[in-house]
Design an enzyme around this catalytic site. Sequence first.
Site, PDB file in Angstrom:
ATOM      1  N   GLY A   1     -11.690  -5.236  40.765  1.00  0.00           N
ATOM      2  CA  GLY A   1     -12.483  -4.180  40.876  1.00  0.00           C
ATOM      3  C   GLY A   1     -11.729  -3.105  41.387  1.00  0.00           C
TER       4      GLY A   1
ATOM      5  N   GLU B   1      -7.517 -10.580  42.136  1.00  0.00           N
ATOM      6  CA  GLU B   1      -7.121 -10.518  40.699  1.00  0.00           C
ATOM      7  C   GLU B   1      -7.301  -9.187  40.086  1.00  0.00           C
ATOM      8  OE1 GLU B   1     -10.936 -12.697  38.890  1.00  0.00           O
ATOM      9  OE2 GLU B   1      -9.750 -14.266  39.954  1.00  0.00           O
ATOM     10  N   PRO B   2      -6.819  -8.358  40.380  1.00  0.00           N
ATOM     11  CA  PRO B   2      -6.982  -6.810  39.550  1.00  0.00           C
ATOM     12  C   PRO B   2      -6.409  -6.831  38.467  1.00  0.00           C
ATOM     13  CG  PRO B   2      -5.217  -6.592  41.253  1.00  0.00           C
ATOM     14  CD  PRO B   2      -5.721  -7.996  41.645  1.00  0.00           C
ATOM     15  N   GLY B   3      -7.356  -6.232  37.598  1.00  0.00           N
ATOM     16  CA  GLY B   3      -6.834  -5.707  35.909  1.00  0.00           C
ATOM     17  C   GLY B   3      -6.615  -4.309  35.768  1.00  0.00           C
ATOM     18  N   ARG B   4      -7.614  -3.781  35.741  1.00  0.00           N
ATOM     19  CA  ARG B   4      -7.701  -2.156  35.576  1.00  0.00           C
ATOM     20  C   ARG B   4      -6.707  -1.305  36.350  1.00  0.00           C
ATOM     21  NH1 ARG B   4     -11.184   2.162  35.778  1.00  0.00           N
ATOM     22  NH2 ARG B   4     -11.226   3.225  33.846  1.00  0.00           N
TER      23      ARG B   4
ATOM     24  N   ARG C   1     -15.468   2.413  25.918  1.00  0.00           N
ATOM     25  CA  ARG C   1     -16.058   2.775  26.974  1.00  0.00           C
ATOM     26  C   ARG C   1     -16.989   3.615  27.148  1.00  0.00           C
ATOM     27  NH1 ARG C   1     -13.193   3.429  31.255  1.00  0.00           N
ATOM     28  NH2 ARG C   1     -14.144   1.827  32.763  1.00  0.00           N
TER      29      ARG C   1
ATOM     30  N   TYR D   1     -20.330   2.156  28.638  1.00  0.00           N
ATOM     31  CA  TYR D   1     -20.469   2.433  29.760  1.00  0.00           C
ATOM     32  C   TYR D   1     -20.934   3.883  30.448  1.00  0.00           C
ATOM     33  CZ  TYR D   1     -17.465  -1.682  30.245  1.00  0.00           C
ATOM     34  OH  TYR D   1     -17.099  -3.049  30.144  1.00  0.00           O
TER      35      TYR D   1
ATOM     36  N   CYS E   1     -20.018   6.508  12.409  1.00  0.00           N
ATOM     37  CA  CYS E   1     -21.313   6.872  11.838  1.00  0.00           C
ATOM     38  C   CYS E   1     -22.316   6.419  13.025  1.00  0.00           C
ATOM     39  CB  CYS E   1     -21.594   6.420  10.541  1.00  0.00           C
ATOM     40  SG  CYS E   1     -23.059   6.996   9.818  1.00  0.00           S
ATOM     41  N   GLU E   2     -22.363   6.741  14.124  1.00  0.00           N
ATOM     42  CA  GLU E   2     -22.993   6.617  15.027  1.00  0.00           C
ATOM     43  C   GLU E   2     -23.216   7.855  15.988  1.00  0.00           C
ATOM     44  OE1 GLU E   2     -24.891   3.886  15.920  1.00  0.00           O
ATOM     45  OE2 GLU E   2     -23.990   2.476  14.639  1.00  0.00           O
TER      46      GLU E   2
END
Length: 866
Positions: free
Chosen positions: A707, A743-746, A782, A786, A813-814
């Site tokens: 996070g 355990e960071p990813g982003r 994203r 989000y 097409c959204e």
Amino acid sequence: MLDHWVVAKFGGTSVSSRENWHTIMGVCHRHLEAGRRPMIVCSALAGVSDSLEELIDKAPRGEHKPILKRIGDVHRELAANLEVNADTLIGPLFDELERLSRGAHLVGEVTPRLHARMMAVGELMATRLGAAFLSANGVSTQWQDAREYLVAEGGPLLNARQRYLSASCCYDAGGEMRAKCEALSGRVIVTQGFIASTASGDTVLLGRGGSDTSAAYFAAMLDAERLEIWTDVPGMFTANPHIVPSARLLKSLDYDEAQEITSMGAKVLHPRCLQPVRDSNIPIEIRCTNEPGIVGTVISADAPEINAQVKAVSTNTNVTVILMETLGMWQQVGFLADVFACFKKYGLSIDLVSTSETNVTVSLDNLANAMDTAILEALTAELECFSTVRRIDSCASVSLVGRDIRTILHRITPALVFFEEIPVHMVSQAANDLNVTFVIDQEHAARLVEHIHRELFENIRNPVVLGRTWEDIFDKEDPEDPLSGGGRWWIERREELVALAEEESPLFVYDEETLRGAAARLLAMNSPDRVFYAVKANWHPGILQIFHELGLGFECVSPGEIEHVFSLFPDIAPRRILFTPNFAPRAEYELAFERGGWVTLDNLYPLEQWPDVFAHRDIFVRIDPGRGRGHHDFVKTGGKQSKFGISLDLVDRLVELASRNETRIVGLHAHTGSGILSTGNWKETAGILASLLDRLPDVKALDLGGGFGVVEKPGQSPLDLVVVDAGLAEAKAAFPNVEIWIEPGRYLTAPAGVLLARVTQVKTKDDFHYVGIDTGMNTLIRPALYGAYHEIVNLSKWGSKKRISANIVGPICESGDVLGHERRIAAVDEGDVILIGTAGAYGRAMSSEYNRRLPAAEVMLPPRRG
């Protein structure tokens, strides 16, 4: 002759650096040259009030020394930068703080009176340093103690916390204070916000954010020409710009509108500061310390009159809702009087009220009321004598503010579609016709604000009221701007990226140097014993290869991720793999144990139903810390409404099951969410997990999750890993036999990746612009999922003026296929290369072939030569 006074208040960030004190000095010179005598009102240094609150919490337990050191270090560092003597100026104040902390330890508590004395030290130390700096640089300066001028008003209904921690003062204009100040030899007066005294000389506080109120009191008592509020933003906006970067600056407001916006949650001004200046007809100017040339919001009685219009969407968190229901209230004379007397007894001010024939619902602003749990519990017990009571904590109010709002209710109804998805606890329309307020669960507030603001403000153009957007003010791209590059690696590689996009588009591009730099920063932290990379963020083989070389472990959430890691690194030590599944089938746990990695359990069901799988095994257990954090509701992974983790009230059952199965719990894990920029999150999580160690004696590691947030929006400040590390160091010192894992990813990959796309078409409807590109939500979901914000620039015309404000849309097409709303970019032509930033995490990993369109390909850039 200096005939007029001006009061200028500077907040915590505005007094925390030499650069900002040079700005303050410039403000003083400007006013003196114009014939105005300035009073400078200062807050404590940024972060110091929070540290003092932490000190107050821990001093009774004797855990105050590390916090005292941190507070002292911050002030000594600033003193060194200002070239003033810290020992002489603040030594006695710091000694007093040490004595008060020792006293709190001896008696085992901090009373409200002691609380106020300890908190006041922050403002006193900051102003001592600042006044000395101004004097040393030729400004005729006089330091004054605010407690000699501001005297708190008493009241029989105030409890001790309110008397000492949320006081109010009288502010008669043109009296003794002005005469005393005019007699001082210094042309500039430096004093404190936030603090005052009682008639008997006790120190009291004006509540958090009370420096604004102090400045307003001083302005009224001096009959000042104006009050200036200098902070890290240039004014009030149509929404919180940290949530909505396209929020527009409100150029002018009258006192009533400003009162509503601040009361409903805007943090730029404290609501209590408006009444004193309104009574004296003193205008307020909000100015930005970092951008002193910007003319911000002006609040006065002379604001231009316009037709009915929503001017802001405000949100206020830390709200408690109390519902009282009984058939006995129907036509019962005096029922409300009896109920409200309970609130009066406990000194609680009710914010909103909603009534029906059998129900009364009220909301309380927790910060304004200086409440604690004991008061709420006592109130609830008393109210239960009259009705059935239900209390809902962790709520937020979202308010639409504007004059004559009843006349435009029909125009705001499209913005309310969002309420199909979320419960509403209260709806209130103000009697003064200035706001409509909805009280909802706090976790939904940010998303609701984004939605309503987009519906109401994307189609409004009103240059009289609305100024530039937040991102337009702070996201500079002009070639003459020396700071335009910032830390964005892609600027230096612009030509290379344009060439790549012209050869193949759309395309994810990753920068090896940025990946290694992020990993190096994490590995340089002293407190974490192990760093695991969250593979779900991006499983590109080149990225995993870099992190493998650097010694990181790999956190996996599926068998596919586990097998992917083993296929790339067949000889990897199994204990470098951490498996943290969620609602996984039995076979996945069996596979992970067979592979030899660490296995995390986040539900009791597997232990109850498949005990043989876990018998005689060492496992980690994921704990729900009870609350979540993050940039969006969907990425908050803690709290009762999250599917992750075992709640704290089930720990005894966990112990029982583990003992029955002879399963050893050797690690505890928690993860509160993603995109967190508040430094205390991981230390707090460590404390929650560590509180379970007595019941789980085999635990050797606390995994605090990831996070770690990254800067995405204009005006954001990066996560300070030094502060995070210091907080974790305190946790390690308290529990030296337990390892700390993260355990960071982003954090590791997001800044290192960009998405390149080519312009396909442009469209204009009236004065609204649309820029179409050759990929959309199929490649980067994203923003649609989000409401995530990604920086978007026209890379082909980098350095050109930002001429248009456009929605950046894809070919899917959204209606939700929008990658950026109302973005200021350089004018575009077909074929231009558009860059979307911070796309290195959860970009390609979440891509799809929706509409049968292929997502973007990927490429890794090698390090730059030389």
